[in-house]
Scaffold this motif. Structure first.
Motif, PDB file in Angstrom:
ATOM      1  N   SER A   2      45.775  49.322  38.872  1.00  0.00           N
ATOM      2  CA  SER A   2      45.827  49.100  37.430  1.00  0.00           C
ATOM      3  C   SER A   2      45.298  50.258  36.599  1.00  0.00           C
ATOM      4  CB  SER A   2      45.058  47.832  37.083  1.00  0.00           C
ATOM      5  OG  SER A   2      45.815  46.735  37.503  1.00  0.00           O
TER       6      SER A   2
ATOM      7  N   TRP B 296      47.669  38.356  32.997  1.00  0.00           N
ATOM      8  CA  TRP B 296      48.421  37.943  34.189  1.00  0.00           C
ATOM      9  C   TRP B 296      48.311  36.423  34.305  1.00  0.00           C
ATOM     10  CZ3 TRP B 296      45.787  38.774  39.595  1.00  0.00           C
ATOM     11  CH2 TRP B 296      46.513  38.091  40.583  1.00  0.00           C
TER      12      TRP B 296
ATOM     13  N   MET C 297      51.661  48.508  45.831  1.00  0.00           N
ATOM     14  CA  MET C 297      51.437  48.510  44.389  1.00  0.00           C
ATOM     15  C   MET C 297      52.078  49.688  43.665  1.00  0.00           C
ATOM     16  SD  MET C 297      50.279  45.923  43.022  1.00  0.00           S
ATOM     17  CE  MET C 297      50.931  44.687  44.111  1.00  0.00           C
TER      18      MET C 297
HETATM   19  C1  FRU Z   1      43.009  42.827  39.552  1.00  0.00           C
HETATM   20  C2  FRU Z   1      43.197  43.942  40.562  1.00  0.00           C
HETATM   21  C3  FRU Z   1      42.751  45.263  40.009  1.00  0.00           C
HETATM   22  C4  FRU Z   1      43.533  46.238  40.833  1.00  0.00           C
HETATM   23  C5  FRU Z   1      44.848  45.516  40.979  1.00  0.00           C
HETATM   24  C6  FRU Z   1      45.540  45.754  42.268  1.00  0.00           C
HETATM   25  O1  FRU Z   1      43.893  41.782  39.724  1.00  0.00           O
HETATM   26  O2  FRU Z   1      42.530  43.638  41.755  1.00  0.00           O
HETATM   27  O3  FRU Z   1      41.365  45.462  40.057  1.00  0.00           O
HETATM   28  O4  FRU Z   1      43.664  47.467  40.204  1.00  0.00           O
HETATM   29  O5  FRU Z   1      44.562  44.146  40.859  1.00  0.00           O
HETATM   30  O6  FRU Z   1      46.795  45.180  42.272  1.00  0.00           O
END
Ligand code: FRU
Length: 716
Positions: A349, A539, A319
């Motif tokens: 995030s 998203w 990520m």
């Molecule tokens: C939501 C999530 C967030 C996290 C991110 C990781 O889709 O699970 O809680 O920060 O995606 O990619």
């Protein structure tokens, strides 16, 4: 050297080459429905190879093909053995993929010679957390050539990581490379790496001396023919330098590591944004996986869209904050990735703000800095209970083009569970920052901060799962009637009041999204007051396996609070900037269904913004629209809107039912009741298809108005 010795040398070299190039001998690839001549005892191995992950197991990856040995049948508690028939050792090495439990002698694979263990290997995990990814290992068996042996896979452990995974056992004269290293003199903008979906993962590092510049896992393709697509790593900032590329777990005979090369663009990127299933007016990453929108902020004429990005693969992982900018919310330019994983973890995030008053002290020039606030997902498995997520900040003084992480990170230590996803807003009345953070399960917490570096918790409350949002909106545009909205990743929300420290909900949670293509939305910070819109991007959970990218962003919508019989409710509506894409428009009024369908035949495009106002007669019960194989049903008898397995409440109002549809390659976003019903649906349409048909299956329906705007692609 005489001619004769020269010839001899040549023949010898050729012979040696032939010896090395001797074909591998497959011992087992576990692609069948059963184990064939292999025998089992106990229950752990089931009756045949598993097709990937078993019930209750973390996602298993890194095996080849569809099947593998997985002793998680019945969970960790089950025991058993899986034994091969006798076979002759004919090569110098046995190479195999192995993962799961790392208990020596208990969760392992053994080589038996005359019933004695002469080689053994085990998985990688003993502690909670860890990873279900198989990795290559090799046994040097040259000393046993010509002998008859057996392989035995053992599950003798009942506790945590009490299982073993194995795949693709081959005899080879080439050992698996446990590590490969190359020098790179940077001369082009990008390092290009070949990806083959589902190939065993390689751990790749880009180093400057001993300092790690980038590290990530990648499903490295084994050959040009097996390459699904190429991904890039930006090298601009290292131009002229000598760096080191290091990789482990390279598959036997893989050419992947040697294929990695420098170029000024994406290899195979000639069709960028014109790929068959590329959304044409929704944002998607050039390459790799995308999930949550992050750091939505408006600054100096640009909307910034950061996003959860795996720059190196089609699936979720590694990520990183990707980054794109737009001047109209429709035409996006993807810039390089903004925030990369570091020693505190991958970058989950978060949000971004303009620090107008330089509260952070990060400002260097005339203009206020941008500040990003995000989660560090520490630990090798960010989803395990042991992972300790913290929160960090980073800043930019050049309109988001480059980012510096704060040296005092993390600014917020781990609190509980998988705490994450800080959303920050400036609270004008109390002259400070307010941060809402997801804690665990459905708990959230509110904090205040003067400088974003020190946070003070003011409230914990029972709310929603992941990706919190908090903002104020006037009800029906009345600035004397402000309501606050608090929501979570699914879009469910509370309306309520907020005094700068505490949020008080009005009542129960309210549904916002009724579709299957919506999650983890965020709204923009710092939209200029003269615009004043609350703009949201979610998203869009939709993708196509043949594409070099995966998932997209939903089309930006404006949120409004309107008074309804049930209280103030959120309405969502596509941003007006969609009009910049209108190419050809068809507007008709007062038609029968047949006339409308006839008129629709002249619609040639399939990127559409469609509005249909149905006028059902008294006996009309079921009617709707089919667009490229997706059927949207208005059922007045049951008072609902239906699409696939999703339903939303729908009534006939003032004798009419009105639907608005945004149709793109991978989605159809449905708006009904003026936006009170928002149903974004994933749907892979036919990229060449133009089907758009209205129907009534029970009773009569007239079409009061029909507007179809054919849209241009936002990428050209
Ligand atoms: C939501 C999530 C967030 C996290 C991110 C990781 O889709 O699970 O809680 O920060 O995606 O990619």
């Amino acid at each position: 050297m005489t001619r004769c010795t020269l010839l001899l040398a040549l023949v010898l070299t050729l012979l040696m080459r032939m010896a090395v190039a001797q074909e591998d001998i497959l011992i087992a690839d576990f692609e069948g429905d059963d184990y064939g001549a292999w025998t089992t005892t106990g229950t752990a191995f089931g009756s045949g190879p598993a097709r990937g992950t078993l019930p209750g197991q973390m996602r298993v990856g890194g095996y080849l093909g569809k099947g593998l040995v997985n002793s998680f049948h019945g969970g960790d508690a089950s025991l058993g053995r899986l034994t091969s028939p006798f076979f002759k050792i004919e090569r110098n090495y046995i190479n195999f993929l192995i993962g799961g439990g790392g208990h020596a002698g208990k969760t392992c694979m053994n080589l038996l010679l005359d019933g004695t263990i002469v080689r053994t290997a085990h998985g990688t995990n003993t502690a909670p957390g860890g990873s279900e990814t198989l990795r290559w290992q090799s046994w040097d068996v040259a000393e046993f050539i010509g002998q008859q042996v057996q392989i035995q896979i053992v599950d003798d452990h009942t506790g945590g990581w009490g299982h073993i995974n194995v795949d693709h056992i081959v005899q080879s004269n080439e050992k698996v490379f446990s590590e490969r290293t190359r020098k790179i003199i940077v001369e082009s903008r990008f390092l290009n790496l070949p990806v083959q979906n589902r190939a065993p993962k390689t751990w790749m590092r880009l180093l400057r001396d001993d300092a790690i510049l980038r590290e990530f896992d990648i499903e490295l393709a084994a050959s040009p023919g097996e390459t699904d697509f190429w991904v890039t790593l930006e090298l601009s900032e290292y131009m002229g330098e000598t760096l080191i590329l290091r990789a482990d777990n390279i598959a036997p005979r893989s050419q992947g590591f040697d294929m990695i090369t420098q170029a000024d663009g994406i290899i195979g990127g000639e069709d960028l944004y014109r790929e068959k299933y590329r959304p044409q007016f929704h944002f998607s990453a050039k390459r790799g996986w995308l999930n949550d929108p992050n750091g939505l902020v408006y600054y100096d004429g640009e909307y910034h869209l950061f996003f959860q990005h795996n720059p190196y693969g089609w699936n979720w992982g590694n990520m990183t904050w990707g980054h794109a900018v737009s001047r109209d919310l429709v035409h996006w330019e993807e810039l390089g990735d903004a925030l990369h994983p570091d020693e505190f973890g991958t970058i989950f995030s978060g949000s971004a703000v303009v620090d107008w008053h330089n509260t952070t002290g990060f400002q260097t020039g005339e203009r206020p800095p941008l500040v990003a606030i995000y989660t560090y997902a520490g630990g090798s498995n960010p989803w395990s209970k042991e992972a300790k997520h913290t929160q960090g900040i980073a800043y930019s003084n050049d309109r988001g083009r480059s980012w510096t992480k704060y040296e005092g990170n993390p600014v917020q230590e781990h609190i509980i569970g998988g705490n994450r996803d800080p959303k920050v807003i400036w609270h004008e009345p109390s002259n400070q920052w307010v941060i809402v953070l997801f804690l665990d399960k459905t708990q959230m917490a509110l904090f205040t901060s003067k400088d974003l570096k020190t946070w003070r918790k003011t409230q914990e409350l029972e709310a929603f799962f992941e990706c919190p949002e908090l903002f104020a909106l006037p009800v029906d545009g009345d600035h004397e009637r402000i309501k606050w909205v608090l929501y979570g990743a699914s879009g469910a929300y509370f309306t309520g009041d907020f005094d700068g420290e505490t949020f008080t909900p009005d009542g129960d949670a309210i549904s916002f999204n009724y579709g299957d293509c919506f999650y983890a939305s965020q709204t923009f910070n710092d939209i200029p007051p003269e615009d004043g819109r609350r703009i949201q991007i979610a998203w869009g959970r939709t993708g196509h396996p043949d594409m070099p990218f995966n998932q997209m962003m939903n089309f930006p919508v404006v949120l409004n609070l309107r008074q309804t019989d049930a209280g103030p409710r959120l309405f969502s509506w596509p941003v007006r900037e969609i009009e910049t894409l209108y190419r050809q428009s068809h507007t008709l009024e007062g038609l029968s269904l047949d006339e409308a369908n006839h008129a629709l035949e002249s619609v040639k495009g399939n990127l559409l913004d469609v509005t249909i106002v149905f006028e059902p007669s008294d006996n009309a019960a079921v009617f709707g629209v089919t667009v490229q194989g997706l059927t949207i049903i208005c059922d007045l008898e049951r008072q609902e809107l239906r699409c696939k397995d999703k339903t939303a409440p729908l009534r006939c109002e003032k004798g009419r039912v009105s639907l608005r549809l945004l149709v793109d390659r991978l989605s159809v976003e449905i708006f009904a009741k003026g936006g009170q019903v928002y149903m974004p649906m994933s749907h892979v349409g036919d990229p060449a298809g133009t089907e758009l048909q209205l129907f009534a299956t029970e009773g009569q329906v007239a079409i009061a108005a029909l507007t179809v705007h054919e849209l241009a692609s936002a990428w050209r």
